[in-house]
Scaffold this motif. Sequence first.
Motif, short mmCIF file in Angstrom:
data_model
loop_
_atom_site.label_atom_id
_atom_site.label_comp_id
_atom_site.label_asym_id
_atom_site.label_seq_id
_atom_site.Cartn_x
_atom_site.Cartn_y
_atom_site.Cartn_z
N SER A 121 29.63 -24.28 5.58
CA SER A 121 29.67 -24.05 4.14
C SER A 121 28.45 -24.67 3.50
O SER A 121 27.90 -25.64 3.98
CB SER A 121 30.94 -24.65 3.54
OG SER A 121 30.84 -24.58 2.14
N ARG A 175 28.60 -25.40 0.21
CA ARG A 175 29.10 -26.12 -0.95
C ARG A 175 29.13 -27.61 -0.67
O ARG A 175 29.59 -28.06 0.39
CB ARG A 175 30.49 -25.63 -1.26
CG ARG A 175 31.01 -25.96 -2.63
CD ARG A 175 32.43 -25.51 -2.74
NE ARG A 175 32.56 -24.07 -2.91
CZ ARG A 175 32.65 -23.49 -4.11
NH1 ARG A 175 32.64 -24.20 -5.20
NH2 ARG A 175 32.76 -22.19 -4.21
N GLY A 195 25.41 -24.88 -3.03
CA GLY A 195 24.89 -26.22 -3.32
C GLY A 195 23.62 -26.63 -2.61
O GLY A 195 22.60 -26.90 -3.26
N ASN A 238 28.47 -22.77 -5.35
CA ASN A 238 28.86 -22.41 -3.99
C ASN A 238 27.68 -22.33 -3.03
O ASN A 238 27.87 -22.15 -1.84
CB ASN A 238 29.66 -21.11 -3.96
CG ASN A 238 28.90 -20.00 -4.62
OD1 ASN A 238 27.76 -20.19 -5.05
ND2 ASN A 238 29.50 -18.84 -4.72
N ASP A 249 29.80 -27.56 -9.30
CA ASP A 249 30.13 -27.36 -7.89
C ASP A 249 29.75 -25.95 -7.49
O ASP A 249 30.59 -25.09 -7.30
CB ASP A 249 31.63 -27.61 -7.66
CG ASP A 249 31.92 -27.73 -6.18
OD1 ASP A 249 30.95 -27.76 -5.40
OD2 ASP A 249 33.10 -27.81 -5.82
#
Lengths: 159, 358, 180, 377, 110
Positions: B188, B190, B130, B128, B126
């Motif tokens: 984001s 992620r 992604g 940050n 995961d």
Amino acid sequence: MSFLGKYISNVFGAIRSLWKGMKLTGYYFTHHKEIITQQYPDNKDTLLLPERFRGEVVMPHDENNEHACTGCTACELACPNGTIKIITKFDIAPDGRKKKAIDTFVYHLELCTMCNLCIEACPTDAIKMAQTFEHSVFDRNELTKKLNKPGSRIREGIE
Amino acid sequence: MLSFENISNAIHNWLYHSFSPTTALWLEFVLVAVCVISLFSFLGLVLILMERKVSAWMQVRLGPNRVGPKGMFQTVADTLKLIVKESMTPDGADKLLFNLAPFIVMIIAMMLMAPFMFARGFQIWDINIGVLFFTAVSSISVIGILMAGWASNNKYSLLGAMRSGAQIVSYELSAGLSILCIIVLTGSLRISDIIASQENGWWIFKGHIPVIIAFVTFIIAVTAETNRAPFDMAEAESELTAGFHTEYSGMKFALFFLAEYINIFIVCALGATLFLGGWMPLHVGHWQGFNHIMDYIPSSIWFFGKTFFLVFVIMWFRWTFPRLRIDQLLNLEWKYLLPISMVNLLLVTLMAILGWHF
Amino acid sequence: MTASQIIFYILAVFILSTAVLSVTTRKIFRSAIWLLFSLIGIAGLYFFLQVEFIAAVQIIVYAGGIVVLLIFSIFLTQQSGKEMAKAPIVRTIASLLTVVFGFALTWLLIWQHGFQKINKDFDWSVSAIGTRMMGTGKGGFALPFEAMSMLLLAAMIGCIVIAIKTPSPSTKKDKPNTTT
Amino acid sequence: MYRKTEIIKEPTVNDSGDMIINIGPQHPATHGVLHLVITLNGETIKKVEPHLGYIHRSIEKMCESLSYRQFIYVTSRMDYLSSHINNHGCALCVEKGMQIEVPARAQVIRVLMDELTRIASHTLWWGAMAMDVGALTPFFLAFREREMINDIMEETCGARLTMNYMVPGGIMVDLHPTFQRKVKEFIVHFKSKIDEYDDLVTDNIIFKNRTVNVGVISKEDAISYGLTGPPARASGVSCDIRKIYPYEVYRTLQFEEIIETAGDSFARYLVRMKEMRQSLSIIEQLIDNIPEGDFQAKTKAVLKLPKGEFYSRVETARGEFGVYIVSEGGTTPYRIKFRSPGFSTLSALDHMARGSKIGDLVAIMGTLDFVIPDIDR
Amino acid sequence: MERTGGGGMIPLSHLLFVSTALFFIGMYGLFTRRNMITMLMSIELLLNSVNINFVVFNKYLYPEKLDGIFFTIFIIAIAAAEAAVAIAIIINLYRSHQSIDVNDAEDMKY
């Protein structure tokens, strides 16, 4: 603004034309039961070829092992490729006269183009086209065929 | 409930309990590698079979139907055939790069697998950044193609590689811009955050027309980026015989082939994650009963279902459209897709600032 | 040794060995490929240091941009399969000596300085970078950012002006019907 | 075979930056064994040089040793997609020399078969051309329709591709009893499917981009290169042999000669698509009006053409096909020459393709509809 | 699955060793090569070693600031621009001189 309008109408026209094609393939995708291909070795038993299909030259014999070929060599002359070679002999007819008859009807399948000219030329309809189409063999010599069966003779009454 | 999340957590805890952290980390590396490689081979087999079936059904044919029930093992048979075939290296080729290229393409496809969330709470890494990781790593694959094209010592291959280079580099822009639309909305990079933001509705429904435009742009751009028809300039069968992999045979060819399909899966998975909510089930407003039924479908099925739908759309393109010419391909990018997606990004930003999305 | 140390030393060896190969190989295309590997190794180092954003930018710009550009220019400018001429032996030895001497000197200085590590959490995030990048107050990088945009624009225009091909009359003649 | 040095030292070719590529003899775009040596500058074509001879079978020489009945079948092997029309041209030439009057029934059947062949050829061209520009599905859809025609042919003539249905003085055998019913079924089927063709390819924006303004040839150039058939008609040259030198029953039929003026690939495409509809209307006019009577004129067993020179021409799916026979009065021709449409069309390829991209070359070749054995007899 | 480690345990001097070595490898390339494209490649190596330094100093010595990260980003951006301009010049030079060797490109002197 006309430039922008043209630009946008270009984009939408393009998308519409593409969608039209996709609709068609999508239709075929959802109706995939109707196929156009033949599942060849599986449908061998049910596969029907038209009676005029030209697969190979054969000489039909009747139940008495008699054919209709007089050995006149009309087919040999008509053939453009030298596919047919007729070897003749002289039979002794019952009345004692010598009579010309075929000894061997040699047919070179590997030279044949299935042009049907020999069948057209034959005056006695002794040869015809068969509906076979699988001619592949392992040895080339097998493609040279003798069309008259051993011991066969000409049918009575055919000159 | 038995879910991927629980299984992976259980394994993780067990490993860290039983071994020292270093050993556990190595063991996890190995485990993940085995999982990814097996997922790879499975996906490759399934996608190639799917492509053949889709193409056959669109072309009013039956498709593979001999090996196994309904031809399901056809691709397995093909793989076996490719494995036992001789791998040829042409004379005059740069042997090192020639043999390296398929592995580069393959390794990059594998690395791209890392940030995806395959099911609820089931993710390899995961990270940050992604989505940025995805765009970054996928840009290396062009080098693999350039290497293959150049090292083959074949003019067709070289032409295909040059085309592919120009194409991938330019289409990355509009793919990146349409990804940015969603990033602007979620705030984001992620992957898990992006999926979480779609809990009350997928972006394609929440984001009005700009997101739909972004979605269409994204699909077109990634079709081009994976060298798929109608943008298969790198292979262009009728022009360059097989483009950059003309000289490859045997297993090395199979790697290129596999990597192509894995790349399709990856870009479709990204599309599903960004626009169609990843593993999030379909929820409709206040229909509680309907939403409950949807929740019962496992999250992995949602993810793979959406991904395979997008894969189908890309295959649909391939079997319908003619191929573009190389200059038209670049025209499409620079004159249509890029301006549209730039304006679109502005609209999305406006929408995000004013909070117009649902 | 812990796992992270092993990974670091593998990365370091990978970066340095591919860099050495890149400057010593005589095939120019291979040189570009080794450079690519070295740059990807550096990106891996950034990942290792947990500055993922820089790593991603490194891969996008270097691997996806600059190396592709280099490879294209290699294709355009020469027969890329041909080996480059060997540098004269005197120059090789001289530069080797210079480099070794320089490296030894620098490394000695670094070693003697002995930096002290400060144990604080290094917390960066993309949003923090973004706000600082656009910030106009203290610690803001808006001015350098704008200057950078101007630079990139100027570079773009400059490239086009330099590389544009002035159509000579001879090339126009043998294209009777190209309206696409 | 060419000598490599000879081509590189061509004075018009700059030494630097040009890439010489062989397209063929084995290449998916050439649909056979055509060999094109193309000189590229980047992706732009500077020169196209066709090399022939890979499928040369010396058909003309072969015909000189065959009798006037026998040589007709050989011509099926030239342009195998319009083999029937080739045979028709040869039969017409022999009939002209012998002054045989062909029975009305035979004339109508010949023309019916000609038009069916034309549709079959054009559908195959449509699929293959779509495959050249990268769409694979049209190929199979085209074969669906072509298969119906082939089945009709097989039932009546006995073969699917090289029918050899013509004999001097008429046709070989009479029509099969199911012929009319099947052709009517085909007409109904094809009328709905040709609209699908338009949906899938003609209106497609990508296809239009690939073909519009690509491979343009002007009317004057088309005439001076000796183009015939659809490529010439797409440039605005009226050259349909069926209209300007009508043979058999064509002078009594209602049909249009399709003429486009753009001269580009898309115009050639449109000409062929419209020609398919015209052929369909010709079949519709004839299928219910086949006169009764003999299907073959009475001829001597051995044909001997009088001393002299004879020329006849027919419109094949690719253009004008001419047969020129010089007879010394014997049973075989003294000299025979076929004017095949593909050869002169190929000569214009260089003119059309210069300055365009490789992808264009493939699209141009697709719309010119080459049949390599027709070019290289 | 969480990642452990992450460079905390690596001494700063080891990282600096990598960047210094990279810098001097780039210097060696710059000294020995006479082909412009390979020289450009060596310059990329130099810039990268500097980038590593910036990131590492930022992370190890000034963790509360982000200036090293920013310098790295700016250097990468400048490197992209520099490479693009340099390659444009190289290609133009190749068109006029048919060579990209620096020794062949000394017309400017006169």
